[in-house]
Write a protein that holds these residues in place. Structure first.
Motif, PDB file in Angstrom:
ATOM      1  N   VAL A  17       0.987  -0.872  -0.032  1.00 58.39           N
ATOM      2  CA  VAL A  17       0.021  -0.438   0.528  1.00 58.39           C
ATOM      3  C   VAL A  17       0.538   1.346   0.080  1.00 58.39           C
ATOM      4  O   VAL A  17       1.823   1.610   1.108  1.00 58.39           O
ATOM      5  CB  VAL A  17      -1.037  -0.149   1.346  1.00 58.39           C
ATOM      6  CG1 VAL A  17      -2.053   1.666   0.985  1.00 58.39           C
ATOM      7  CG2 VAL A  17      -2.195  -1.479   1.231  1.00 58.39           C
ATOM      8  N   ILE A  18       0.918   2.533  -1.198  1.00 63.06           N
ATOM      9  CA  ILE A  18       1.562   3.561  -0.911  1.00 63.06           C
ATOM     10  C   ILE A  18       0.667   4.617  -0.315  1.00 63.06           C
ATOM     11  O   ILE A  18      -0.609   5.183  -0.437  1.00 63.06           O
ATOM     12  CB  ILE A  18       1.648   3.892  -2.169  1.00 63.06           C
ATOM     13  CG1 ILE A  18       2.265   2.865  -3.276  1.00 63.06           C
ATOM     14  CG2 ILE A  18       2.473   5.490  -2.460  1.00 63.06           C
ATOM     15  CD1 ILE A  18       2.387   3.554  -4.857  1.00 63.06           C
ATOM     16  N   ILE A  19       0.839   5.665   1.142  1.00 57.88           N
ATOM     17  CA  ILE A  19       0.532   6.383   1.560  1.00 57.88           C
ATOM     18  C   ILE A  19       1.149   7.672   0.915  1.00 57.88           C
ATOM     19  O   ILE A  19       2.583   7.298   1.830  1.00 57.88           O
ATOM     20  CB  ILE A  19       0.869   6.409   2.610  1.00 57.88           C
ATOM     21  CG1 ILE A  19       0.122   4.718   3.169  1.00 57.88           C
ATOM     22  CG2 ILE A  19      -0.282   7.237   3.689  1.00 57.88           C
ATOM     23  CD1 ILE A  19       0.015   3.863   5.009  1.00 57.88           C
ATOM     24  N   PRO A  20       0.577   8.041   0.523  1.00 58.40           N
ATOM     25  CA  PRO A  20       1.214   9.394  -0.561  1.00 58.40           C
ATOM     26  C   PRO A  20       0.905  10.904   1.151  1.00 58.40           C
ATOM     27  O   PRO A  20       0.222  10.492   2.025  1.00 58.40           O
ATOM     28  CB  PRO A  20       0.196  10.140  -1.961  1.00 58.40           C
ATOM     29  CG  PRO A  20      -0.623   8.972  -2.017  1.00 58.40           C
ATOM     30  CD  PRO A  20      -0.717   8.318  -0.375  1.00 58.40           C
ATOM     31  N   GLY A  21       1.767  11.311   1.067  1.00 65.14           N
ATOM     32  CA  GLY A  21       2.014  12.339   2.158  1.00 65.14           C
ATOM     33  C   GLY A  21       1.012  13.543   2.367  1.00 65.14           C
ATOM     34  O   GLY A  21       0.572  13.393   0.941  1.00 65.14           O
ATOM     35  N   ALA A  22       0.596  13.942   3.330  1.00 62.31           N
ATOM     36  CA  ALA A  22      -0.244  15.195   3.619  1.00 62.31           C
ATOM     37  C   ALA A  22       0.630  16.005   4.513  1.00 62.31           C
ATOM     38  O   ALA A  22       1.492  15.742   5.580  1.00 62.31           O
ATOM     39  CB  ALA A  22      -1.607  14.860   3.571  1.00 62.31           C
ATOM     40  N   TYR A  71       4.478   1.849   1.845  1.00 64.81           N
ATOM     41  CA  TYR A  71       5.060   2.913   1.513  1.00 64.81           C
ATOM     42  C   TYR A  71       4.700   3.799   1.726  1.00 64.81           C
ATOM     43  O   TYR A  71       4.399   4.345   1.095  1.00 64.81           O
ATOM     44  CB  TYR A  71       5.594   2.196  -0.413  1.00 64.81           C
ATOM     45  CG  TYR A  71       6.324   1.629  -0.657  1.00 64.81           C
ATOM     46  CD1 TYR A  71       7.664   1.864  -0.683  1.00 64.81           C
ATOM     47  CD2 TYR A  71       6.125   0.703  -1.735  1.00 64.81           C
ATOM     48  CE1 TYR A  71       8.171   1.084  -1.411  1.00 64.81           C
ATOM     49  CE2 TYR A  71       6.954  -0.754  -1.230  1.00 64.81           C
ATOM     50  CZ  TYR A  71       8.051  -0.573  -2.159  1.00 64.81           C
ATOM     51  OH  TYR A  71       8.817  -1.033  -2.941  1.00 64.81           O
ATOM     52  N   LEU A  72       5.957   4.640   2.719  1.00 62.52           N
ATOM     53  CA  LEU A  72       5.753   5.691   2.917  1.00 62.52           C
ATOM     54  C   LEU A  72       5.934   7.194   2.286  1.00 62.52           C
ATOM     55  O   LEU A  72       7.595   6.894   2.532  1.00 62.52           O
ATOM     56  CB  LEU A  72       5.744   5.840   4.499  1.00 62.52           C
ATOM     57  CG  LEU A  72       5.202   4.729   5.364  1.00 62.52           C
ATOM     58  CD1 LEU A  72       5.279   5.277   7.148  1.00 62.52           C
ATOM     59  CD2 LEU A  72       3.462   4.643   5.241  1.00 62.52           C
ATOM     60  N   SER A  73       5.452   8.068   2.115  1.00 64.87           N
ATOM     61  CA  SER A  73       6.049   8.803   0.988  1.00 64.87           C
ATOM     62  C   SER A  73       5.383  10.389   1.020  1.00 64.87           C
ATOM     63  O   SER A  73       4.395  10.939   1.362  1.00 64.87           O
ATOM     64  CB  SER A  73       5.592   8.607  -0.480  1.00 64.87           C
ATOM     65  OG  SER A  73       6.508   9.767  -1.627  1.00 64.87           O
ATOM     66  N   GLY A  74       6.817  11.139   1.372  1.00 62.40           N
ATOM     67  CA  GLY A  74       6.811  12.646   1.104  1.00 62.40           C
ATOM     68  C   GLY A  74       7.829  13.146   2.397  1.00 62.40           C
ATOM     69  O   GLY A  74       9.284  12.041   2.405  1.00 62.40           O
ATOM     70  N   ASP A  75       7.583  13.929   3.231  1.00 61.26           N
ATOM     71  CA  ASP A  75       8.962  14.746   3.616  1.00 61.26           C
ATOM     72  C   ASP A  75       9.496  14.152   4.499  1.00 61.26           C
ATOM     73  O   ASP A  75       8.421  13.104   5.166  1.00 61.26           O
ATOM     74  CB  ASP A  75       8.562  16.351   3.625  1.00 61.26           C
ATOM     75  CG  ASP A  75       7.814  16.374   4.316  1.00 61.26           C
ATOM     76  OD1 ASP A  75       7.494  16.038   5.496  1.00 61.26           O
ATOM     77  OD2 ASP A  75       6.979  18.214   4.164  1.00 61.26           O
ATOM     78  N   ILE A  91       8.022  -1.628   6.520  1.00 57.15           N
ATOM     79  CA  ILE A  91       7.234   0.019   5.816  1.00 57.15           C
ATOM     80  C   ILE A  91       8.861   0.346   5.565  1.00 57.15           C
ATOM     81  O   ILE A  91      10.029  -0.158   5.895  1.00 57.15           O
ATOM     82  CB  ILE A  91       7.081   0.886   7.758  1.00 57.15           C
ATOM     83  CG1 ILE A  91       5.941   0.053   8.587  1.00 57.15           C
ATOM     84  CG2 ILE A  91       7.576   2.347   6.971  1.00 57.15           C
ATOM     85  CD1 ILE A  91       5.842   1.081   9.927  1.00 57.15           C
ATOM     86  N   VAL A  92       8.563   0.756   4.202  1.00 62.26           N
ATOM     87  CA  VAL A  92       9.380   1.319   3.777  1.00 62.26           C
ATOM     88  C   VAL A  92       9.402   3.313   3.562  1.00 62.26           C
ATOM     89  O   VAL A  92       8.400   3.807   3.203  1.00 62.26           O
ATOM     90  CB  VAL A  92       9.555   0.890   2.362  1.00 62.26           C
ATOM     91  CG1 VAL A  92      10.596   1.658   1.750  1.00 62.26           C
ATOM     92  CG2 VAL A  92      10.057  -0.908   2.151  1.00 62.26           C
TER      93      VAL A  92
END
Length: 175
Positions: free
Chosen positions: A13-18, A49-53, A74-75
């Motif tokens: 699962v990809i979790i785009p940042g906010a 996959y955790l994506s963002g700053d 967790i990546v």
């Protein structure tokens, strides 16, 4: 949230940042994380996959760990500064994997478009669980984000802002 049985199994699962303020997830980001945890509990995916700053990925990681998600699933991708960057980088890192992307309905068409155009095997899962403020501002922002996405995916194809060599992805245990 979509019907549990209609969601296919995936590798991750990809979790785009906010937005994150003082380590606290904004309502949309909390919904994304909660949706991803639900997908994990439903055995739809066993990796995140955790994506963002750095602030976003750190807050998401902490939230997942507090919900008993194993650290080794967790990546972290601190180079995903936009949806385009996130999809480029994660696809480059894991070309053969199938993904679910936890995002709000208003972003799903743009996100799915980018995934398809960039060759990622992905499906968006709706992560709308609560009421959000500033809906008008968000709709205006999304209008311009869709235009930018089309330009990036169809016309420019610039690649991610930061390469995987410059900002590599990390398993949580490597951080």
């Amino acid at each position: 949230m979509e019907d549990r049985d209609s969601i296919p199994k995936a590798d991750a699962v990809i979790i785009p940042g906010a937005k994150v303020t003082d380590g606290i997830l904004s309502a949309p980001l909390k919904d994304r994380v909660d949706t991803a945890v639900l997908l994990y509990r439903w055995k739809k995916a066993d990796k995140f996959y955790l994506s963002g700053d750095r602030d976003e990925t750190s807050a998401m990681r902490n939230t997942l760990i507090m919900q008993d998600i194993p650290k080794d699933s967790i990546v972290i991708d601190e180079g995903g500064m936009s949806t385009y960057d996130t999809i480029c980088r994660i696809h480059e890192n894991a070309k053969k994997e199938k993904f679910l992307i936890a995002t709000q309905e208003q972003y799903a068409k743009r996100t799915a478009f980018l995934a398809k155009k960039l060759g990622m095997n992905a499906r968006c899962v709706r992560a709308d669980r609560m009421f959000y403020q500033n809906v008008g501002k968000t709709k205006l922002r999304e209008y311009f984000a869709c235009t930018k996405a089309w330009l990036e995916a169809v016309v420019l194809r610039p690649g991610p802002h930061d390469s995987l060599k410059k900002i590599p992805m990390k398993e949580v245990g490597e951080r």
